[in-house]
Design an enzyme around this catalytic site. Structure first.
Site, PDB file in Angstrom:
ATOM      1  N   SER A  63       0.936  -1.024   0.172  1.00  0.00           N
ATOM      2  CA  SER A  63       0.097  -0.111  -0.197  1.00  0.00           C
ATOM      3  C   SER A  63       1.077   1.281  -0.101  1.00  0.00           C
ATOM      4  O   SER A  63       1.992   1.301   0.426  1.00  0.00           O
ATOM      5  CB  SER A  63      -0.760  -0.032   1.279  1.00  0.00           C
ATOM      6  OG  SER A  63      -1.666  -1.171   1.401  1.00  0.00           O
TER       7      SER A  63
HETATM    8  N1  SAH Z   1      -0.962  -4.974   3.917  1.00  0.00           N
HETATM    9  C1  SAH Z   1       0.097  -5.335   2.507  1.00  0.00           C
HETATM   10  C2  SAH Z   1      -0.512  -4.935   1.500  1.00  0.00           C
HETATM   11  C3  SAH Z   1      -1.793  -5.631   0.913  1.00  0.00           C
HETATM   12  S1  SAH Z   1      -2.394  -6.073  -0.591  1.00  0.00           S
HETATM   13  C4  SAH Z   1       1.432  -4.688   2.641  1.00  0.00           C
HETATM   14  O1  SAH Z   1       1.518  -4.101   3.913  1.00  0.00           O
HETATM   15  O2  SAH Z   1       2.206  -5.175   1.956  1.00  0.00           O
HETATM   16  C5  SAH Z   1      -3.526  -7.169  -0.367  1.00  0.00           C
HETATM   17  C6  SAH Z   1      -3.456  -8.410   0.183  1.00  0.00           C
HETATM   18  O3  SAH Z   1      -4.461  -9.207   0.454  1.00  0.00           O
HETATM   19  C7  SAH Z   1      -2.515  -9.146  -1.070  1.00  0.00           C
HETATM   20  O4  SAH Z   1      -1.315  -9.916  -0.693  1.00  0.00           O
HETATM   21  C8  SAH Z   1      -3.840 -10.168  -1.344  1.00  0.00           C
HETATM   22  O5  SAH Z   1      -3.138 -11.584  -1.727  1.00  0.00           O
HETATM   23  C9  SAH Z   1      -4.273 -10.429   0.055  1.00  0.00           C
HETATM   24  N2  SAH Z   1      -5.510 -11.145   0.185  1.00  0.00           N
HETATM   25  C10 SAH Z   1      -6.709 -10.935  -0.783  1.00  0.00           C
HETATM   26  N3  SAH Z   1      -7.808 -11.679  -0.462  1.00  0.00           N
HETATM   27  C11 SAH Z   1      -7.291 -12.203   0.660  1.00  0.00           C
HETATM   28  C12 SAH Z   1      -8.014 -13.203   1.772  1.00  0.00           C
HETATM   29  N4  SAH Z   1      -9.168 -13.883   1.512  1.00  0.00           N
HETATM   30  N5  SAH Z   1      -7.557 -13.728   2.674  1.00  0.00           N
HETATM   31  C13 SAH Z   1      -6.434 -13.157   2.953  1.00  0.00           C
HETATM   32  N6  SAH Z   1      -5.589 -12.339   2.170  1.00  0.00           N
HETATM   33  C14 SAH Z   1      -6.004 -12.094   1.213  1.00  0.00           C
END
Ligand code: SAH
Length: 212
Positions: A63
């Site tokens: 993010s």
């Molecule tokens: N917090 C992260 C950025 C998140 S991007 C950072 O600091 O880098 C969103 C993430 O959510 C992605 O890695 C994606 O794979 C994950 N994601 C999406 N759907 C999900 C689910 N149902 N359960 C767990 N993770 C999920």
């Protein structure tokens, strides 16, 4: 790069975060102290501190720094609290939370990202637990949580998140709203029921179903 990352992180905080509306000194200090360039692929390390999200592989992103700061401020967390994160991604948000003294459990549905984030956080001595799983189910084993942060855009607050949020707890999430927009939501678990408050518009990758 390595020599100057602290300057870059300090400038990032001054220019992108303080300049907007994030005021919590502990949050600002946490963002200045975490080496963001170590959470992105090497080819993106030179842009690690710029004002935007960056690709981290598997079509996912780390993010934007401002969004990490804003969500962390909205959590209004205190040291020692238990927090559940959904969407570990690179592990950067987990590192920011751990550096605030929170006890972190973070769930990721893409196995390769979960493994690399776990390894990275361990090597850097950030005390955060990474779980490979479907975050729509939360992580019941360790509930309740004082705080829950969702870092992927969702159409609804999952029933399991409500169930796993402690009384007095706060959840922060990007919700899909009308016309394809997303907006940050804080949801408090109060004695008289859940109370929703809406904040900034935002842009996150979608929360997906099942495991990868
Ligand atoms: N917090 C992260 C950025 C998140 S991007 C950072 O600091 O880098 C969103 C993430 O959510 C992605 O890695 C994606 O794979 C994950 N994601 C999406 N759907 C999900 C689910 N149902 N359960 C767990 N993770 C999920």
């Amino acid at each position: 790069m390595a020599r100057e990352w602290r300057n870059e992180a300090t400038d990032m905080v001054e220019e992108q975060i303080v300049g907007r509306d994030v005021k919590d000194e502990r949050v600002l200090a946490a963002l200045a102290s975490v080496p963001r360039h170590l959470f992105v692929p090497t080819e993106h390390a030179p842009s690690a501190y710029v004002d935007r999200p960056l690709p981290i592989g598997s079509r996912q992103t780390i993010s934007q720094p401002y969004m990490v700061a804003k969500m962390t401020e909205l959590l209004a967390a205190q040291e020692g609290m238990k927090i559940l994160e959904i969407g570990t991604g690179s592990g950067y948000q987990s590192a920011v939370l751990a550096s605030l003294g929170l006890r972190v459990w973070s769930v990721e549905r893409i196995e390769s990202l979960a493994l690399s984030a776990r390894k990275r956080l361990n090597e850097m001595n950030f005390d955060a637990n990474v779980i490979y799983g479907d975050g729509r189910l939360g992580y019941a084993k360790n509930a309740p949580y004082d705080r829950i942060i969702i870092t992927a855009a969702t159409g609804r607050v999952e029933p399991e998140w409500d169930r796993q949020l402690a009384r007095g707890g706060i959840l922060v999430a990007p919700l899909n709203v009308a016309t394809g927009n997303q907006r940050l939501l804080t949801r408090e678990n109060l004695e008289q029921g859940f109370r929703n408050t809406w904040h900034d518009y935002c842009k996150f990758v979608p929360l997906l179903t099942g495991l990868d």
